[in-house]
Design an enzyme around this catalytic site. Sequence first.
Site, mmCIF file in Angstrom:
data_model
loop_
_atom_site.group_PDB
_atom_site.id
_atom_site.type_symbol
_atom_site.label_atom_id
_atom_site.label_comp_id
_atom_site.label_asym_id
_atom_site.label_seq_id
_atom_site.Cartn_x
_atom_site.Cartn_y
_atom_site.Cartn_z
ATOM 1 N N ASN A 1 44.764 21.169 44.129
ATOM 2 C CA ASN A 1 45.501 22.367 43.714
ATOM 3 C C ASN A 1 46.555 21.903 42.719
ATOM 4 O OD1 ASN A 1 46.956 24.703 43.419
ATOM 5 N ND2 ASN A 1 48.031 24.502 45.380
ATOM 6 N N TRP A 2 46.277 22.154 41.467
ATOM 7 C CA TRP A 2 47.172 21.643 40.421
ATOM 8 C C TRP A 2 48.484 22.424 40.331
ATOM 9 C CZ3 TRP A 2 44.059 20.148 35.358
ATOM 10 C CH2 TRP A 2 43.127 19.150 35.690
ATOM 11 N N LYS A 3 48.556 23.571 40.984
ATOM 12 C CA LYS A 3 49.736 24.448 40.920
ATOM 13 C C LYS A 3 50.057 24.768 39.449
ATOM 14 C CE LYS A 3 51.367 22.080 45.034
ATOM 15 N NZ LYS A 3 52.169 22.370 46.200
ATOM 16 N N HIS B 1 47.797 30.884 49.412
ATOM 17 C CA HIS B 1 48.619 29.671 49.414
ATOM 18 C C HIS B 1 50.059 30.028 49.799
ATOM 19 C CE1 HIS B 1 50.687 26.065 48.096
ATOM 20 N NE2 HIS B 1 49.512 25.463 48.169
ATOM 21 N N GLU C 1 52.823 29.081 48.758
ATOM 22 C CA GLU C 1 53.748 29.334 47.645
ATOM 23 C C GLU C 1 53.588 30.761 47.141
ATOM 24 O OE1 GLU C 1 52.628 25.948 45.263
ATOM 25 O OE2 GLU C 1 53.519 24.628 46.761
ATOM 26 N N GLU D 1 47.385 24.549 56.217
ATOM 27 C CA GLU D 1 48.469 23.961 55.440
ATOM 28 C C GLU D 1 49.812 24.294 56.085
ATOM 29 O OE1 GLU D 1 47.203 22.788 51.317
ATOM 30 O OE2 GLU D 1 48.131 24.739 51.145
ATOM 31 N N GLY E 1 54.260 19.641 49.665
ATOM 32 C CA GLY E 1 55.145 19.168 48.604
ATOM 33 C C GLY E 1 56.405 18.494 49.115
ATOM 34 N N SER F 1 50.877 17.261 51.735
ATOM 35 C CA SER F 1 51.255 15.868 51.421
ATOM 36 C C SER F 1 50.162 14.863 51.793
ATOM 37 C CB SER F 1 52.590 15.519 52.082
ATOM 38 O OG SER F 1 53.622 16.350 51.577
ATOM 39 N N GLY G 1 47.770 18.803 46.733
ATOM 40 C CA GLY G 1 48.642 19.234 45.646
ATOM 41 C C GLY G 1 49.020 18.061 44.762
ATOM 42 N N GLY G 2 50.189 17.503 45.011
ATOM 43 C CA GLY G 2 50.752 16.441 44.170
ATOM 44 C C GLY G 2 49.778 15.323 43.826
HETATM 45 C C1 PEP Z 1 49.081 22.293 48.223
HETATM 46 O O1 PEP Z 1 49.597 22.644 47.170
HETATM 47 O O2 PEP Z 1 48.213 22.996 48.761
HETATM 48 C C2 PEP Z 1 49.507 21.039 48.836
HETATM 49 C C3 PEP Z 1 48.965 20.669 49.977
HETATM 50 O O3 PEP Z 1 50.466 20.335 48.156
HETATM 51 P P1 PEP Z 1 50.939 18.817 48.461
HETATM 52 O O4 PEP Z 1 49.689 18.006 48.648
HETATM 53 O O5 PEP Z 1 51.711 18.430 47.262
HETATM 54 O O6 PEP Z 1 51.748 18.860 49.709
#
Ligand code: PEP
Length: 255
Positions: free
Chosen positions: A13-15, A98, A100, A170, A176, A216, A237-238
Site C-alpha cells: 500500500n503505497w499510500k 483502510h 487512514e 490491520e 506506520g 509495520s 505500507g512503509g
Molecule cells: C498500511 O498502510 O496498510 C500499513 C500496514 O502500513 P505500515 O506497514 O507502514 O504500518
Amino acid sequence: MKKSARKAIIAGNWKMNKTATEAAQLIDELIPAVAGADCEVVICTPFTSLVTAVEKTKGTNIHVGAENVHFEKSGAFTGEISADMLVDLGVEYVITGHSERRQYFAETDETVNKRTKAALEAGLKVIVCVGESLAQREQGVTEELVRMQTKIALQGVTAEEMSRVIIAYEPVWAIGTGRTATADQAQEVCVAIRKVIGELYGEVVAEATTVQYGGSMNAKNADELLGKLDVDGGLIGGASLKAPDFGAIVAAASK
Ligand code: PEP
C-alpha cells in the site's frame, strides 16, 4: 484446508507516495526483487500512478491495485473514481476500509460495505481492512470490533464473490508506527476473522479465504508473522516503498 492451499498475498500500500515518474523507477526495482515469488504480489498505488503501474508490470508477476474506490457507478461526485474506471485501466485489486480512510476521510463500516460491493460487482478483487484502535484493544473489545467490521463490510456479498475478497487485519496502533502486533496477536485475530467468515459463508469459504496481517510488517519480522497458520500474507505500507525490503517480505511469504 491447509494454509499452503490458500493463496498467500503480499500487497504493498503505497499510500500518498511517489509521483508517476518515481513509481516507474520503483517498479523497475521491484520487478527483479519479486520475480521468484511463490505468492501473489500486488502493488496498490495512488490513482495517478495506476496507468504507469499497469503498463510497466505487463508480463511480470506483479498485480496492480488502487487504494480506494467510490461506490457509485458515475455521476456528480467530483474528485471520485469509480470501479469501472479502475477496471478499464487494467487494475485488478482495490483496498477498502483502510484505517487512514476511516480516520481522515470519515469512512464508515457502511461506506466500506458499499465500496466493497461496488468493486466486486465491477469484477475487482477487494482487500477489506479491519482492525482495532489501541483504546479498543485496551478495552478488550478487539474481537467484537473486528467481527462487527467484517460482518458489516461483507453484507450483501455472495459466497461466490468471496473468492475475490481478502481480509486484512490491520490493528490501527501498528500502522506506520513501527509497533507490530506479535505473531500470536496477529494469529489470534486472523482466526477470529476466519471464524466469522465461517459463520457467514460456511467452513469451505472460510478456509479458502486469504486473511492478511498489516501493521509495520518489515523484512525483519515478516518471517515470524507469516509463519503463523492463519496469517496468509501481508498488507505492507512503509516497507513496500523499498524494493529490497518488499522483496524480502515476498520471499518470506514464498517459503
Ligand atoms: C498500511 O498502510 O496498510 C500499513 C500496514 O502500513 P505500515 O506497514 O507502514 O504500518
